[in-house]
Design an enzyme around this catalytic site. Structure first.
Site, PDB file in Angstrom:
ATOM      1  N   GLN A 119       0.845  -1.195   0.000  1.00 35.07           N
ATOM      2  CA  GLN A 119       0.000   0.000   0.000  1.00 35.07           C
ATOM      3  C   GLN A 119       0.880   1.245   0.000  1.00 35.07           C
ATOM      4  O   GLN A 119       1.613   1.494   0.962  1.00 35.07           O
ATOM      5  CB  GLN A 119      -0.874  -0.016   1.252  1.00 35.07           C
ATOM      6  CG  GLN A 119      -1.831   1.142   1.355  1.00 35.07           C
ATOM      7  CD  GLN A 119      -2.554   1.173   2.696  1.00 35.07           C
ATOM      8  OE1 GLN A 119      -2.099   0.571   3.664  1.00 35.07           O
ATOM      9  NE2 GLN A 119      -3.664   1.864   2.759  1.00 35.07           N
ATOM     10  N   SER A 122       1.156   6.633   2.423  1.00 35.36           N
ATOM     11  CA  SER A 122       1.845   7.625   3.253  1.00 35.36           C
ATOM     12  C   SER A 122       3.093   8.182   2.584  1.00 35.36           C
ATOM     13  O   SER A 122       3.790   7.472   1.854  1.00 35.36           O
ATOM     14  CB  SER A 122       2.254   7.000   4.581  1.00 35.36           C
ATOM     15  OG  SER A 122       1.147   6.457   5.241  1.00 35.36           O
ATOM     16  N   SER A 154       4.672  -1.054   4.166  1.00 35.21           N
ATOM     17  CA  SER A 154       4.869  -2.413   4.689  1.00 35.21           C
ATOM     18  C   SER A 154       5.017  -3.391   3.545  1.00 35.21           C
ATOM     19  O   SER A 154       4.282  -3.326   2.555  1.00 35.21           O
ATOM     20  CB  SER A 154       3.681  -2.830   5.565  1.00 35.21           C
ATOM     21  OG  SER A 154       3.534  -1.931   6.638  1.00 35.21           O
ATOM     22  N   GLU A 237     -12.922  -8.537   4.563  1.00 37.53           N
ATOM     23  CA  GLU A 237     -12.332  -9.292   5.663  1.00 37.53           C
ATOM     24  C   GLU A 237     -12.978  -8.839   6.947  1.00 37.53           C
ATOM     25  O   GLU A 237     -12.318  -8.428   7.870  1.00 37.53           O
ATOM     26  CB  GLU A 237     -10.835  -9.027   5.732  1.00 37.53           C
ATOM     27  CG  GLU A 237     -10.107  -9.399   4.481  1.00 37.53           C
ATOM     28  CD  GLU A 237      -9.246 -10.621   4.661  1.00 37.53           C
ATOM     29  OE1 GLU A 237      -8.538 -10.683   5.667  1.00 37.53           O
ATOM     30  OE2 GLU A 237      -9.317 -11.512   3.805  1.00 37.53           O
ATOM     31  N   GLU A 379      -5.204   9.805  17.809  1.00 41.60           N
ATOM     32  CA  GLU A 379      -5.763  11.159  17.796  1.00 41.60           C
ATOM     33  C   GLU A 379      -6.773  11.306  16.656  1.00 41.60           C
ATOM     34  O   GLU A 379      -7.828  11.918  16.824  1.00 41.60           O
ATOM     35  CB  GLU A 379      -4.644  12.202  17.650  1.00 41.60           C
ATOM     36  CG  GLU A 379      -3.747  12.333  18.889  1.00 41.60           C
ATOM     37  CD  GLU A 379      -2.821  11.138  19.094  1.00 41.60           C
ATOM     38  OE1 GLU A 379      -2.479  10.474  18.090  1.00 41.60           O
ATOM     39  OE2 GLU A 379      -2.453  10.862  20.245  1.00 41.60           O
TER      40      GLU A 379
HETATM   41  C1  LIG Z   1       4.157  -0.262  11.540  1.00 45.47           C
HETATM   42  C2  LIG Z   1       3.611   0.681  10.522  1.00 45.47           C
HETATM   43  C3  LIG Z   1       3.243   0.216   9.285  1.00 45.47           C
HETATM   44  C4  LIG Z   1       2.752   1.085   8.318  1.00 45.47           C
HETATM   45  N1  LIG Z   1       2.425   0.595   7.072  1.00 45.47           N
HETATM   46  C5  LIG Z   1       2.017   1.453   6.105  1.00 45.47           C
HETATM   47  C6  LIG Z   1       1.769   1.011   4.768  1.00 45.47           C
HETATM   48  O1  LIG Z   1       1.912  -0.174   4.480  1.00 45.47           O
HETATM   49  N2  LIG Z   1       1.398   1.887   3.830  1.00 45.47           N
HETATM   50  C7  LIG Z   1       1.219   3.215   4.119  1.00 45.47           C
HETATM   51  O2  LIG Z   1       0.855   3.961   3.229  1.00 45.47           O
HETATM   52  N3  LIG Z   1       1.451   3.682   5.367  1.00 45.47           N
HETATM   53  C8  LIG Z   1       1.858   2.831   6.366  1.00 45.47           C
HETATM   54  N4  LIG Z   1       2.120   3.312   7.619  1.00 45.47           N
HETATM   55  C9  LIG Z   1       2.040   4.736   7.847  1.00 45.47           C
HETATM   56  C10 LIG Z   1       0.895   5.204   8.719  1.00 45.47           C
HETATM   57  O3  LIG Z   1      -0.311   5.154   8.036  1.00 45.47           O
HETATM   58  C11 LIG Z   1       1.240   6.623   9.184  1.00 45.47           C
HETATM   59  O4  LIG Z   1       2.365   6.539  10.030  1.00 45.47           O
HETATM   60  C12 LIG Z   1       0.094   7.275   9.908  1.00 45.47           C
HETATM   61  O5  LIG Z   1      -0.925   7.606   9.024  1.00 45.47           O
HETATM   62  C13 LIG Z   1       0.545   8.546  10.665  1.00 45.47           C
HETATM   63  O6  LIG Z   1       1.184   9.431   9.795  1.00 45.47           O
HETATM   64  P1  LIG Z   1       2.616  10.047  10.148  1.00 45.47           P
HETATM   65  O7  LIG Z   1       3.500   8.956  10.548  1.00 45.47           O
HETATM   66  O8  LIG Z   1       3.004  10.929   9.049  1.00 45.47           O
HETATM   67  O9  LIG Z   1       2.348  10.929  11.448  1.00 45.47           O
HETATM   68  P2  LIG Z   1       1.710  12.406  11.481  1.00 45.47           P
HETATM   69  O10 LIG Z   1       0.483  12.450  10.674  1.00 45.47           O
HETATM   70  O11 LIG Z   1       2.749  13.414  11.208  1.00 45.47           O
HETATM   71  O12 LIG Z   1       1.288  12.473  13.003  1.00 45.47           O
HETATM   72  C14 LIG Z   1       2.208  12.803  14.066  1.00 45.47           C
HETATM   73  C15 LIG Z   1       1.394  12.985  15.331  1.00 45.47           C
HETATM   74  O13 LIG Z   1       0.461  14.085  15.159  1.00 45.47           O
HETATM   75  C16 LIG Z   1      -0.855  13.668  15.405  1.00 45.47           C
HETATM   76  N5  LIG Z   1      -1.788  14.366  14.513  1.00 45.47           N
HETATM   77  C17 LIG Z   1      -1.770  14.463  13.169  1.00 45.47           C
HETATM   78  N6  LIG Z   1      -2.856  15.103  12.720  1.00 45.47           N
HETATM   79  C18 LIG Z   1      -3.607  15.416  13.807  1.00 45.47           C
HETATM   80  C19 LIG Z   1      -4.871  16.067  14.025  1.00 45.47           C
HETATM   81  N7  LIG Z   1      -5.602  16.521  12.985  1.00 45.47           N
HETATM   82  N8  LIG Z   1      -5.310  16.185  15.269  1.00 45.47           N
HETATM   83  C20 LIG Z   1      -4.593  15.721  16.317  1.00 45.47           C
HETATM   84  N9  LIG Z   1      -3.404  15.095  16.195  1.00 45.47           N
HETATM   85  C21 LIG Z   1      -2.935  14.935  14.952  1.00 45.47           C
HETATM   86  C22 LIG Z   1      -0.831  12.174  15.130  1.00 45.47           C
HETATM   87  O14 LIG Z   1      -1.904  11.537  15.807  1.00 45.47           O
HETATM   88  C23 LIG Z   1       0.536  11.769  15.644  1.00 45.47           C
HETATM   89  O15 LIG Z   1       0.449  11.580  17.039  1.00 45.47           O
HETATM   90  C24 LIG Z   1       2.615   2.451   8.612  1.00 45.47           C
HETATM   91  C25 LIG Z   1       2.962   2.914   9.882  1.00 45.47           C
HETATM   92  C26 LIG Z   1       3.466   2.049  10.823  1.00 45.47           C
HETATM   93  C27 LIG Z   1       3.848   2.599  12.172  1.00 45.47           C
END
Ligand SMILES: Cc1cc2nc3c(=O)[nH]c(=O)nc-3n(C[C@H](O)[C@H](O)[C@H](O)COP(=O)(O)OP(=O)(O)OC[C@H]3O[C@@H](n4cnc5c(N)ncnc54)[C@H](O)[C@@H]3O)c2cc1C
Ligand SMILES: Cc1cc2nc3c(=O)[nH]c(=O)nc-3n(C[C@H](O)[C@H](O)[C@H](O)COP(=O)(O)OP(=O)(O)OC[C@H]3O[C@@H](n4cnc5c(N)ncnc54)[C@H](O)[C@@H]3O)c2cc1C
Lengths: 406, 379
Positions: A119, A122, A154, A237, A379
């Site tokens: 996928q 991100s 992933s 699923e 969040e």
């Molecule tokens: C183990 C793992 C596997 C993953 N696998 C995939 C994958 O296969 N494909 C893929 O596309 N992505 C994947 N992801 C990515 C995942 O979807 C993102 O990490 C997630 O959407 C959070 O985005 P970010 O890491 O950019 O954090 P950010 O969006 O930058 O968030 C940082 C912090 O700010 C908070 N925040 C952000 N916006 C708001 C708001 N509006 N209000 C309050 N708080 C807020 C968040 O809750 C978080 O605590 C994976 C992540 C992990 C950890």
């Protein structure tokens, strides 16, 4: 109200249990081929994509049957299906939004793990705020040209195909200029670099696109409809997760209980310490509540009701529980909790949450930080619950005041 | 697998909510604050007419023959309405014990009486130590005079001032195992040698008393169940009381949450609705998770009682431990969300905060039930 499983469900469970007892591979699987073979074997037994419509290779299975299979897989500590993202997210999207040609081309190979999927959503600067993604797809006449970067992908290193969100119009508000593509990962314009996770393992990757190619026929739905497609509740699923998650924690909790009988504290066993017992009691109580709520969800799904935004409640509960639980584990085991290798056998860790062997308590603890981040952070779940379930007014958002995607 | 209420159950809940929202307004509830008996006789009679006072009693004792799920639904509504009165004491506690262990004539007289509203019953459990185990029971019952003579004291007896009869577990013999040697007695509340003095609670809608027993004569026919073998009856009642108390706390928590959501949609500060601030929005989301999880816990536990499922005792402990913590949090955060107005007497919110707090220690607090859960885990 009747919370008993039906005789059919009980009989089905017995059959599934027997199958996993007889067929679960012993010992760790080392090669991708072995993992694909295991996936295929489960598919042939009818346990993969079982919620998909029969016309696309599924079994129209009820949520309860799906839940039971996942649960028995966990109980047998069976390795997870190597093409899990394919069967849980990518395939169902193609079923709902793809055209007939796309369905014929891709679905079968997803089910039998001939092609592994990932996928590509991100980006470094687009996570929770996914719609601000910047990876571009340019129309080059006979194909789209992709430039940009994805991250946290992933299974990126083993993937043959990916579902990709990319920007196709920069002149409209950000949600309206995104399209949904299927992209061949095996091409020169794509570079996949594994990222090491806090657990030490490398499951997710960063993916770079330099003039990568998507054929025209691999656009899903219409141009610039990608956001809507990505939002659809996908998931044939259904029900999976509701039972097996509880079972996995229950197995871990029993292992922890065993450790507290061996661990010395105050001149006796840790288990006899009231503070330790309070933690075990709390872990068990909150886990039982998770089980009851899971049954409640299953009962709704069985009636054909969609989980809707309420599924955010379940997501929040189990992911936050996982963190609390592992903190208690680490408190109870003290320095033994931190050991990755070399602990005496009674303090070695639980089964891996995704099956296929054992892990160290410390690794399990570290892993518990993932679920409150992926699939919508805690969040974001609270925003969804607040706005879509409780009907609270939306927060003031700067991005809604701007009109452009840039 | 069906976690939804049946049509009949939903109808019972709706009629309870309709009736209580009309008759049991908070204005009415407040009139009971200083009333020594703490309930309205006309309302009690109406509830008898609706069948609610015999909800769980057998039909031959003028009951509706329903189960713990229905009782939990009723109690949730009563928590939601901060219903003042001896319903829990009369129907669940005393009624539950008589239903479980009473003989035919006791059932006829007392269950029939409770169901018709003519008899108000209660049960005394705690003494000076707030101990929900068998060791806590020291009140002495000595055989003699064609019956038993009771001497000792019970505290926290619910609605003793309103009661006609009290179900009293007492010690009839001393054994190494404290669970042996406990017998149950039906004692006239206004009888000779019985002295009650009120213990005023923070929840002014839940009356309680200290009751002293000085050479109280109890005739043989008022022994409920077997002599020396009454503890298992008390245990069963305590289990159901844990579920019932959880249902009341759930009602209080859900109501507090709903009021907070409404308030957050309406009240403005800093040019926005309170509900737009994440500090408030996320609090409310957490409250919903707690409330919905509590719902699952209460009704699973209630169903387990009715189905006599193997985990019925565990489920009762799970409910009491979980909902006790959850209701504390939800009702407390509701006050926080309301700011200054939540701290006032005239605004109703504190009624639910106090109702939930009242039940937290009753029938075992969260710590106690976590210990029971840990024992169940260890098998
Ligand atoms: C183990 C793992 C596997 C993953 N696998 C995939 C994958 O296969 N494909 C893929 O596309 N992505 C994947 N992801 C990515 C995942 O979807 C993102 O990490 C997630 O959407 C959070 O985005 P970010 O890491 O950019 O954090 P950010 O969006 O930058 O968030 C940082 C912090 O700010 C908070 N925040 C952000 N916006 C708001 C708001 N509006 N209000 C309050 N708080 C807020 C968040 O809750 C978080 O605590 C994976 C992540 C992990 C950890
Ligand atoms: C015991 C007591 C004594 C007091 N004595 C005095 C006194 O002597 N003199 C006097 O002038 N006042 C007094 N006050 C009033 C007190 O200062 C106010 O109650 C307080 O400022 C909160 O205002 P409010 O009640 O209007 O709540 P609101 O401002 O409406 O707040 C309601 C909720 O919204 C939250 N909230 C509000 N704005 C935001 C935001 N921007 N971000 C996140 N959350 C927000 C609050 O934290 C609260 O949880 C007293 C209050 C109490 C309880």
């Amino acid at each position: 109200m009747d919370l008993n499983f039906t005789p059919e469900d009980i009989a089905f469970r017995a059959r599934v249990r027997k199958w996993f007892e007889d067929n679960t591979p012993r010992g760790e699987m080392r090669t991708l081929d072995e993992r694909k073979a295991w996936h295929r074997k489960m598919y042939e037994a009818g346990f993969i994509g079982m919620g998909w419509p029969a016309e696309y290779g599924g079994k129209n299975a009820r949520p309860m049957e799906q839940a039971i299979v996942s649960d028995e897989m966990t109980r047998a500590n069976a390795p997870s299906a190597v093409n899990g993202l394919g069967t849980s997210i990518c395939g169902p999207t193609i079923i709902v939004h793809g055209n007939e040609q796309q369905k014929q081309r891709f679905l079968k190979k997803i089910l039998n793990a001939d092609e592994i999927w990932c996928q590509l959503f991100s980006e470094p600067n687009a996570g929770s705020d996914l719609a601000s993604l910047k990876t571009r797809a340019e129309d080059k006449g006979d194909h789209y040209e992709i430039n940009g970067q994805k991250v946290w992908t992933s299974g990126g290193t083993i993937a043959d195909w990916g579902i990709l969100l990319a920007r196709t119009d920069t002149t409209v508000p950000k949600h309206q200029g995104i399209s949904f593509f299927l992209i061949n990962m095996r091409q020169p314009g794509i570079e996949v670099r594994p990222l090491k996770q806090i657990t030490g393992g490398s499951e997710f990757c960063e993916v770079f696109f330099t003039n990568a190619r998507v054929e025209k026929e691999n656009l899903i739905g219409k141009l610039n409809q990608g956001w809507m497609i990505a939002q659809t509740t996908l998931g044939y699923e259904r029900g999976s997760g509701t039972l097996n998650r509880v079972t996995a924690y229950m197995m871990s909790l029993r292992r922890l209980l065993g450790a507290t009988r061996k661990l010395k504290k105050n001149g006796g066993a840790a288990f006899d310490d009231l503070l330790v017992r309070q933690k075990l009691g709390r872990a068990f109580v909150e886990l039982e509540v998770m089980r009851y709520s899971g049954l409640r969800t299953l009962s709704r799904l069985e009636k054909g009701l969609r989980p809707g935004p309420e599924s955010s409640i379940a997501k929040l509960y189990y992911s936050e529980y996982g963190k609390r639980y592992h903190e208690w584990v680490m408190e109870i085991l003290g320095p033994y909790g931190n050991v990755l290798e070399g602990a005496p056998p009674e303090f070695s860790g639980p089964d891996r949450i995704d099956g296929g062997g054992q892990t160290a308590w410390g690794v399990s603890f570290l892993g518990s930080r993932g679920p409150t981040i992926y699939a919508g952070t805690s969040e974001i779940q609270k925003n969804i619950i607040g706005e879509r379930v409780l009907g609270l007014p939306k927060e003031v958002r700067m991005d809604r005041m701007q009109s452009k995607g840039e | 697998m069906d976690f939804d209420f049946t049509q009949e159950q939903a109808a019972l809940r709706d009629s309870a909510r309709d009736y209580l929202s009309q008759k049991c307004t908070t204005q009415f509830v407040r009139t009971m604050f200083e009333d020594p008996t703490g309930f309205s006789k006309p309302m009690w009679k109406e509830m008898a007419g609706l069948g609610w006072l015999g909800l769980t009693f057998p039909e031959e004792n003028d009951g509706l023959g329903l189960g713990m799920v229905e009782l939990a639904l009723m109690l949730e509504e009563m928590g939601r309405a901060v219903f003042p009165g001896p319903y829990f004491a009369s129907v669940l506690l005393a009624g539950g014990a008589i239903k479980a262990a009473g003989d035919k004539s006791q059932k006829q007289k007392y269950l029939g009486g409770i169901a018709s509203g003519d008899v108000i019953a209660t049960m005394g459990m705690l003494e000076d130590a707030p101990n929900w185990d068998a060791e806590g029971i020291a009140l002495n019952a000595q055989a003699g005079g064609g019956g038993f003579v009771l001497n000792g004291m019970k505290r926290f007896v619910p609605f003793a001032q309103a009661a006609d009869v009290m179900l009293i577990p007492a010690r009839t013999s001393k054994n190494a195992d404290p669970g042996k040697g406990i017998s149950l007695f039906l004692v006239e509340a206004k009888g000779k040698g019985v002295e009650s003095s009120p213990m005023k609670n923070i929840d002014l809608t839940n009356k309680a008393s200290e009751v002293r027993f000085n050479n109280v004569m109890v005739p043989e026919e008022n022994v409920v169940g077997e002599i020396d073998n009454g503890w298992h009856v008390v245990q069963k009642v305590l289990q159901q009381a844990a579920v019932g108390a959880s249902a009341e706390m759930l009602g209080a928590a859900r109501k507090s949450m709903e009021m907070s959501v409404e308030y957050a949609k309406m009240r403005e500060a800093f040019g926005q609705k309170l509900g737009q601030f994440q500090a408030i929005k996320h609090k409310l989301a957490d409250m919903l998770v707690d409330v919905e999880s509590s719902h699952s816990a209460v009704y699973y536990a209630a169903w387990a009682q009715d189905a006599q499922s193997a985990d019925a005792a565990l489920a009762a402990s799970v409910a009491k431990a979980y909902v006790g913590d959850a209701a504390r949090k939800v009702c407390g955060e509701a006050i926080q969300v309301h700011g200054g107005i939540g701290f006032t007497w005239d605004f109703d919110l504190h009624l639910w905060f106090k109702r939930a707090k009242f039940y937290e220690p009753m029938f075992g607090d969260a710590e106690y039930h976590r210990e029971l859960a840990a024992r169940a885990l260890a098998g």
